[in-house]
Scaffold this motif. Structure first.
Motif, short mmCIF file in Angstrom:
data_model
loop_
_atom_site.label_atom_id
_atom_site.label_comp_id
_atom_site.label_asym_id
_atom_site.label_seq_id
_atom_site.Cartn_x
_atom_site.Cartn_y
_atom_site.Cartn_z
N GLU A 1 0.85 -1.19 0.00
CA GLU A 1 0.00 0.00 0.00
C GLU A 1 0.88 1.23 0.00
O GLU A 1 1.60 1.49 0.96
N GLU A 2 0.83 1.98 -1.10
CA GLU A 2 1.56 3.24 -1.24
C GLU A 2 3.04 3.09 -0.90
O GLU A 2 3.62 3.86 -0.13
N GLY A 3 3.66 2.07 -1.44
CA GLY A 3 5.08 1.87 -1.25
C GLY A 3 5.47 1.14 0.01
O GLY A 3 6.64 0.78 0.20
N THR A 4 4.52 0.90 0.92
CA THR A 4 4.80 0.17 2.16
C THR A 4 4.45 -1.30 1.96
O THR A 4 3.34 -1.63 1.52
N LEU A 5 5.38 -2.17 2.28
CA LEU A 5 5.20 -3.60 2.09
C LEU A 5 5.05 -4.29 3.46
O LEU A 5 5.86 -4.08 4.36
N VAL A 6 3.99 -5.06 3.60
CA VAL A 6 3.75 -5.85 4.81
C VAL A 6 3.85 -7.32 4.42
O VAL A 6 3.06 -7.82 3.62
N VAL A 7 4.84 -8.00 4.99
CA VAL A 7 5.07 -9.42 4.71
C VAL A 7 4.69 -10.20 5.97
O VAL A 7 5.25 -9.96 7.04
N THR A 8 3.74 -11.12 5.82
CA THR A 8 3.26 -11.92 6.95
C THR A 8 3.67 -13.37 6.74
O THR A 8 3.42 -13.95 5.68
N ALA A 9 4.31 -13.94 7.75
CA ALA A 9 4.72 -15.35 7.73
C ALA A 9 3.82 -16.14 8.66
O ALA A 9 3.69 -15.80 9.84
N ARG A 10 3.18 -17.19 8.13
CA ARG A 10 2.33 -18.06 8.95
C ARG A 10 3.19 -19.14 9.57
O ARG A 10 3.92 -19.86 8.88
N LEU A 11 3.08 -19.28 10.89
CA LEU A 11 3.99 -20.15 11.63
C LEU A 11 3.40 -21.53 11.89
O LEU A 11 4.04 -22.35 12.55
N GLY A 12 2.22 -21.80 11.38
CA GLY A 12 1.61 -23.10 11.64
C GLY A 12 2.42 -24.25 11.11
O GLY A 12 2.41 -25.35 11.67
N SER A 13 3.16 -24.06 10.04
CA SER A 13 3.95 -25.14 9.44
C SER A 13 5.38 -25.13 9.91
O SER A 13 6.21 -25.88 9.40
N ALA A 14 5.71 -24.25 10.89
CA ALA A 14 7.08 -24.21 11.39
C ALA A 14 7.40 -25.50 12.14
O ALA A 14 6.60 -26.00 12.91
N VAL A 15 8.57 -26.05 11.91
CA VAL A 15 9.00 -27.29 12.53
C VAL A 15 10.16 -26.98 13.45
O VAL A 15 11.08 -26.27 13.08
N GLY A 16 10.12 -27.56 14.66
CA GLY A 16 11.21 -27.33 15.60
C GLY A 16 11.16 -25.94 16.16
O GLY A 16 11.96 -25.07 15.82
N ALA A 17 10.20 -25.68 17.05
CA ALA A 17 10.00 -24.33 17.55
C ALA A 17 11.22 -23.81 18.28
O ALA A 17 11.51 -22.62 18.24
N ALA A 18 11.96 -24.67 18.93
CA ALA A 18 13.08 -24.21 19.73
C ALA A 18 14.36 -24.10 18.92
O ALA A 18 15.38 -23.66 19.43
N GLU A 19 14.34 -24.52 17.65
CA GLU A 19 15.55 -24.51 16.85
C GLU A 19 15.57 -23.28 15.95
O GLU A 19 14.56 -22.86 15.41
N VAL A 20 16.75 -22.70 15.77
CA VAL A 20 16.93 -21.60 14.84
C VAL A 20 18.11 -21.93 13.95
O VAL A 20 19.04 -22.61 14.34
N THR A 21 18.07 -21.44 12.72
CA THR A 21 19.15 -21.70 11.79
C THR A 21 20.31 -20.78 12.10
O THR A 21 20.17 -19.56 12.12
#
Length: 483
Positions: A455-475
């Motif tokens: 919207e007017e040059g502003t970008l909103v990126v939403t990530a859905r976390l339902g399919s995230a695997v390994g909640a405690a792990e980070v890359t």
């Protein structure tokens, strides 16, 4: 006293008449055996009488075996006070139960041929009953009539009546509408019901103690703890309101306030924590629990976990990733001074001169969690924010110009998303500019479903976390070393 009466009083029934019959038969058998022995030994037709006696004995044994199989030695079920398996499992009286105590035909036909029962369903239900003797008993009896098992019960007294909160396990074929209809028939009103899961099986004291422990270890846990304590609700931390220009803020009562579906609690820093739950009014019991949790947070003061990770960048430089708070305000301002106007503009979407004004809010654990990237010399070169925004969660990144394109932003974003999954967030969103290719690439690197809105040059990126695997792990990029 009859046998049946003795059985009802819990004492074993002794069948003395059967013992007398067996004793008489024994004496008779001994007498007959003596007579037969005398005839065989001294009589003229001894062998014939012996053969006839053997045949009579065989016939008697056969008759006794047939009689034993037809009439068992165990006393009747009615004499021992035993109940059938179906009646033992039953939670309460059923309208379809036959007068003789046997299992009704409808219940027999509902059992699967292979013996496997229908999968049960967990429900959370609230209903208001009259504060009178027998009201709760009538409700429980009605639920038992539909084979609904009550796993736990909490009571919330009101000025008029009582709100009872149930955790139910119902047969799979019993729908929510049928449960509410049964409850209404039994005298319940204002009934609310929703599906539950295995997490709801934890009893209330254990859950509250766990939330208190999390809050004691990390001030940023307070909004999350309140949400888990009160269910689906919207929590906002607001500054104290002003009643007019130039006047002091209106003081918030120490005990807070409760108005049906909205409760207001005095925040430790002097603001107001507002909790809204439009679909279900709060009870005084819930208000007291939430107030106790906030008071615990206020007594403990500002605090964050002091753990840190030392990572090695591909070029060999060591950096430290740790939690940050308002104690890092001066170091964050110095990082702002080293950032270019373009970097600050992409991060804050406003005048560059106003960037410092946001830091106190961003670094406060009351509004979320912040991760800082620190060099070996102690300078902060990157900040990552996970911000509680009502029902939603925002992620934001800022990396100093000289340290960009080294994977620091992706490392921060991966850790922030891991925190969001651990906190039970369903999604996270980032607000940036369409020209910020670095932030877009970092979001894509999460390998999660993404939604884009421009919207007017502003970008909103939403990530859905339902399919995230390994909640405690980070890359992690590079190599992790001991701090």
């Amino acid at each position: 006293m009859s046998d049946v009466t003795r059985a009802r009083h819990g004492r074993p029934v002794h069948h003395w008449r059967r013992d007398l019959v067996e004793l008489a038969a024994l004496f008779t058998a001994v007498a007959v055996a003596d007579v037969v022995a005398n005839l065989v030994g001294h009589g003229p037709g001894g062998p014939t009488l012996l053969a006839i006696s053997a045949l009579a004995l065989i016939a008697t044994a056969g008759f006794h075996t047939w009689w034993s199989r037809r009439h068992g030695h165990a006393p009747p079920t009615g004499d021992t006070g035993a109940r059938s398996a179906a009646r033992v499992r039953q939670a309460g009286p059923s309208e379809s139960e036959s007068p003789s105590g046997s299992e009704p035909e409808s219940q027999q036909s509902s059992v699967a041929p292979d013996g496997v029962a229908e999968p049960a369903t967990l429900w959370r239900m609230r209903t208001t009953v009259r504060d009178a003797p027998g009201s709760l008993a009538a409700l429980c009896t009605a639920l038992a009539g539909r084979q609904v098992d009550i796993l736990s019960l909490q009571t919330h007294p009101l000025a008029e009546g009582t709100v009872d909160e149930f955790l139910l396990r119902a047969p799979g074929e019993v729908a929510a509408s049928e449960i509410t209809r049964v409850v209404a028939t039994a005298g319940g009103s204002s009934t609310w019901i929703e599906r539950a899961d295995a997490h709801d099986l934890v009893d209330a004291p254990t859950r509250v103690l766990g939330l208190a422990t999390r809050t004691a270890l990390d001030a940023a846990e307070l909004p999350l703890a309140l949400r888990q304590l009160l269910g689906r609700c919207t929590i906002r931390s607001l500054p104290a309101t002003t009643s007019g220009k130039g006047r002091e803020p209106e003081p918030m009562p120490t005990e807070g306030s409760l108005e049906d579906t909205v409760m207001r609690l005095r925040a430790p820093e002097g603001g107001v924590i507002t909790v809204e739950r439009p679909y279900l009014p709060f009870t005084p019991t819930e208000f007291a629990r939430a107030r106790a949790l906030v008071e615990l947070d206020a007594r403990l003061g500002p605090r964050i976990p002091r753990s840190q990770d030392v990572l090695t960048l591909p070029e060999g430089n060591a950096i430290t990733v740790r939690r940050a708070d308002t104690g890092d305000l001066e170091a964050a301002r110095e990082m702002h001074e080293r950032c270019s106007a373009r970097t600050l503009g992409m991060r804050y979407h406003g005048p560059v001169g106003d960037a410092d004004r946001y830091l106190n809010h961003l670094l406060s654990p009351r509004f979320g969690r912040t991760l800082a990237v620190q060099t070996a010399s102690g300078r902060i070169v990157g900040l990552g924010h996970l911000l509680w925004d009502g029902d939603e969660t925002e992620v934001a990144l800022l990396v100093e110009d000289d340290w960009q394109r080294r994977g620091i932003g992706s490392e921060l974003l991966g850790r922030l998303v891991g925190m969001a999954v651990e906190a039970g967030c369903e999604s996270v969103y980032a607000v940036t500019q369409a020209s910020n290719t670095g932030m877009v690439a970092a979001m894509r690197g999460l390998e999660l479903p993404l939604d884009y809105q421009i919207e007017e040059g502003t970008l909103v990126v939403t990530a859905r976390l339902g399919s995230a695997v390994g909640a405690a792990e980070v890359t992690e990029f590079g190599r992790a070393e001991a701090p």
